[in-house]
Write a protein that holds these residues in place. Structure first.
Motif, mmCIF file in Angstrom:
data_model
loop_
_atom_site.group_PDB
_atom_site.id
_atom_site.type_symbol
_atom_site.label_atom_id
_atom_site.label_comp_id
_atom_site.label_asym_id
_atom_site.label_seq_id
_atom_site.Cartn_x
_atom_site.Cartn_y
_atom_site.Cartn_z
ATOM 1 N N PHE A 333 30.347 -55.232 130.333
ATOM 2 C CA PHE A 333 30.667 -53.820 130.525
ATOM 3 C C PHE A 333 31.066 -53.161 129.209
ATOM 4 O O PHE A 333 30.612 -52.060 128.888
ATOM 5 C CB PHE A 333 31.801 -53.668 131.541
ATOM 6 C CG PHE A 333 32.284 -52.254 131.690
ATOM 7 C CD1 PHE A 333 31.501 -51.307 132.329
ATOM 8 C CD2 PHE A 333 33.505 -51.859 131.166
ATOM 9 C CE1 PHE A 333 31.930 -49.989 132.454
ATOM 10 C CE2 PHE A 333 33.945 -50.553 131.283
ATOM 11 C CZ PHE A 333 33.157 -49.616 131.926
ATOM 12 N N LYS A 334 31.865 -53.836 128.426
ATOM 13 C CA LYS A 334 32.309 -53.249 127.162
ATOM 14 C C LYS A 334 31.163 -53.119 126.167
ATOM 15 O O LYS A 334 31.091 -52.152 125.410
ATOM 16 C CB LYS A 334 33.424 -54.115 126.556
ATOM 17 C CG LYS A 334 34.759 -54.001 127.279
ATOM 18 C CD LYS A 334 35.815 -54.831 126.563
ATOM 19 C CE LYS A 334 37.187 -54.635 127.164
ATOM 20 N NZ LYS A 334 38.217 -55.416 126.441
ATOM 21 N N GLN A 335 30.255 -54.083 126.176
ATOM 22 C CA GLN A 335 29.182 -54.083 125.187
ATOM 23 C C GLN A 335 28.039 -53.147 125.555
ATOM 24 O O GLN A 335 27.526 -52.418 124.695
ATOM 25 C CB GLN A 335 28.644 -55.515 124.999
ATOM 26 C CG GLN A 335 29.625 -56.460 124.315
ATOM 27 C CD GLN A 335 29.990 -56.005 122.913
ATOM 28 O OE1 GLN A 335 29.148 -55.549 122.144
ATOM 29 N NE2 GLN A 335 31.263 -56.139 122.568
ATOM 30 N N VAL A 336 27.596 -53.167 126.820
ATOM 31 C CA VAL A 336 26.404 -52.389 127.180
ATOM 32 C C VAL A 336 26.615 -51.447 128.364
ATOM 33 O O VAL A 336 25.688 -50.730 128.740
ATOM 34 C CB VAL A 336 25.200 -53.321 127.456
ATOM 35 C CG1 VAL A 336 24.872 -54.141 126.226
ATOM 36 C CG2 VAL A 336 25.447 -54.227 128.656
ATOM 37 N N GLY A 337 27.813 -51.439 128.965
ATOM 38 C CA GLY A 337 28.106 -50.463 130.003
ATOM 39 C C GLY A 337 27.822 -50.894 131.419
ATOM 40 O O GLY A 337 28.187 -50.186 132.364
ATOM 41 N N ASN A 338 27.157 -52.034 131.640
ATOM 42 C CA ASN A 338 26.808 -52.452 132.994
ATOM 43 C C ASN A 338 28.083 -52.666 133.813
ATOM 44 O O ASN A 338 28.908 -53.518 133.491
ATOM 45 C CB ASN A 338 25.996 -53.748 132.961
ATOM 46 C CG ASN A 338 24.642 -53.562 132.302
ATOM 47 O OD1 ASN A 338 24.310 -52.479 131.843
ATOM 48 N ND2 ASN A 338 23.868 -54.623 132.245
#
Length: 424
Positions: A333-338
């Protein structure tokens, strides 16, 4: 076993020690001469796997992971072909919500993850997410990775140049409805002589995701005069208003459009954030995140599955299981938002309080967890994926000036193509 609230705190603190070690496993095909187990993951877009791959391999020296990223539709088509052929499928195959019902109808071709102990995770998932990948005879073919709650990403610098507001609450207030969104787009085009949106299909999909019924009802009957008609009309209206840059989503020119500033807004399910960041890294700080017109809705969200034909299904499941643990889901989530599809994680400060510096410090944790909590997903029939592609192709033709630019003719074509896709 499933994780409790206290367990995911321990996992988050454990770091690499929390890795499920599987080094030393062996197998026949897919193994190196030194006994190394080679695992492949088939997916599209940005699943946040690059860094996680290295972490897993470092903690599991007997495993090598190959990431096979491809185009969205092509990945699903290729998986279908490999399942029919009985060989060649990846050890772990990602499947999008738009295709999951198609594949869950072939449950005999996938490992039943309940046999591997996945049943202990059921209570951690949004109930509808768990059910989407469960066959009628009780085979669980996949574990959910993310959900696609909707927002709208926009370029603050391009808005400022057009004389439009740039602060996210003021931008959200510009477009309570899709009609006011189109009116805002016309203001932008008039002020800049540039296009407002990337593609009409990226209006069609979020509008469709806001409707109560999509392409099919629960009897798998095509329902084009429900949600699809509403979404098609909005997309056609955006085309007629001259808002679209006519860039086919997920193609090379679309990606270049992010860099060139060919459009000012983009419908943003949570998973789109990573694509923007990775495609146009030099635009950091120029994007922000506002509300979606109409409010709510869902677009996308995926699952990880283990095709039964693989030679290392136990090792593949152990990797899959590691990927869905809270530590990895938070990192993705932090890296790509998923956004994870396990709602308990929405209360974790690491997600709830996360602001994204790339997107002008937008409080994306609050924005997307709020949309996910209120999601009421559509029923998606087995032919949902091919039907959506068929209608998108018609919209692309309309955007390109085909079909004499006539939305009525385009709709008639969409009806015919959707009917054809529903019967193949």
């Amino acid at each position: 076993m499933g994780w409790s609230r206290t367990r995911w705190v321990r996992l988050a603190a454990a770091g690499a020690a929390g890795v499920l070690l599987i080094g030393g496993c062996s197998g026949s095909g897919g193994s190196g001469g030194d006994g190394t187990v080679n695992l492949t993951i088939g997916f599209w877009g940005d699943f946040g796997l690059d860094e996680l791959k290295g972490r897993y391999e470092a903690a599991n020296p007997g495993v090598k992971i190959t990431l096979n990223a491809g185009e969205y539709n092509a990945q699903h088509e290729d998986l279908q072909k490999k399942l029919i052929a009985g060989n060649g499928a990846p050890d772990i195959a990602a499947i999008d919500e738009g295709f999951i019902i198609q594949f869950r109808g072939q449950g005999d071709k996938f490992v039943n993850l309940l046999d591997k102990g996945a049943g202990s995770y059921q209570g951690n998932y949004l109930p509808w997410k768990w059910q989407q990948s469960l066959t009628t005879d009780g085979v669980q073919i996949g574990l959910g990775t993310d959900v696609g709650g909707l927002a709208m990403c926009y370029r603050t610098d391009l808005f400022e140049a057009a004389g439009l507001p740039t602060e996210r609450d003021a931008v959200s207030a510009l477009w309570p409805t899709w009609d006011t969104f189109i009116e805002t787009g016309q203001r932008y085009v008039a002020a800049t002589d540039k296009r407002f949106i990337d593609a009409a299909t990226n209006i069609f999909n979020p509008v469709l995701g806001q409707q109560q019924v999509g392409f099919y009802d629960e009897n798998n009957t095509l329902q084009m005069y429900g949600g699809p008609k509403v979404a098609f009309d909005v997309a056609a209206k955006a085309i007629a208003a001259g808002l679209s840059a006519n860039l086919t989503a997920f193609q090379t020119d679309w990606n270049a459009g992010f860099v060139r500033g060919d459009f000012a807004v983009l419908a943003c399910p949570a998973w789109m954030l990573g694509h923007i960041k990775n495609t146009a890294p030099d635009t950091e700080g120029k994007w922000d995140v506002a509300a979606i017109p109409g409010g709510g809705g869902n677009w996308g969200g995926s699952f990880l599955t283990v095709p039964k034909q693989g030679k290392h299904v136990d090792e593949a499941y152990q990797l899959l299981e590691w990927l869905i643990q809270p530590e990895q889901q938070i990192e993705i989530f932090k890296q790509v938002g998923n956004l994870p599809s396990q709602p308990a994680l929405y209360e974790d400060p690491a997600i709830r309080d996360f602001v994204n510096p790339f997107f002008n410090n937008a409080p994306v944790g609050q924005i997307f967890t709020a949309t996910a909590a209120s999601l009421t997903p559509q029923y998606l029939g087995p032919k949902n994926g091919p039907t959506r592609v068929a209608v998108e192709n018609v919209l692309n033709r309309l955007s390109d000036g085909d079909l004499e630019g006539d939305p009525n003719r385009a709709w008639a074509e969409a009806l015919a193509e959707a009917d054809r896709a529903s019967k193949t």
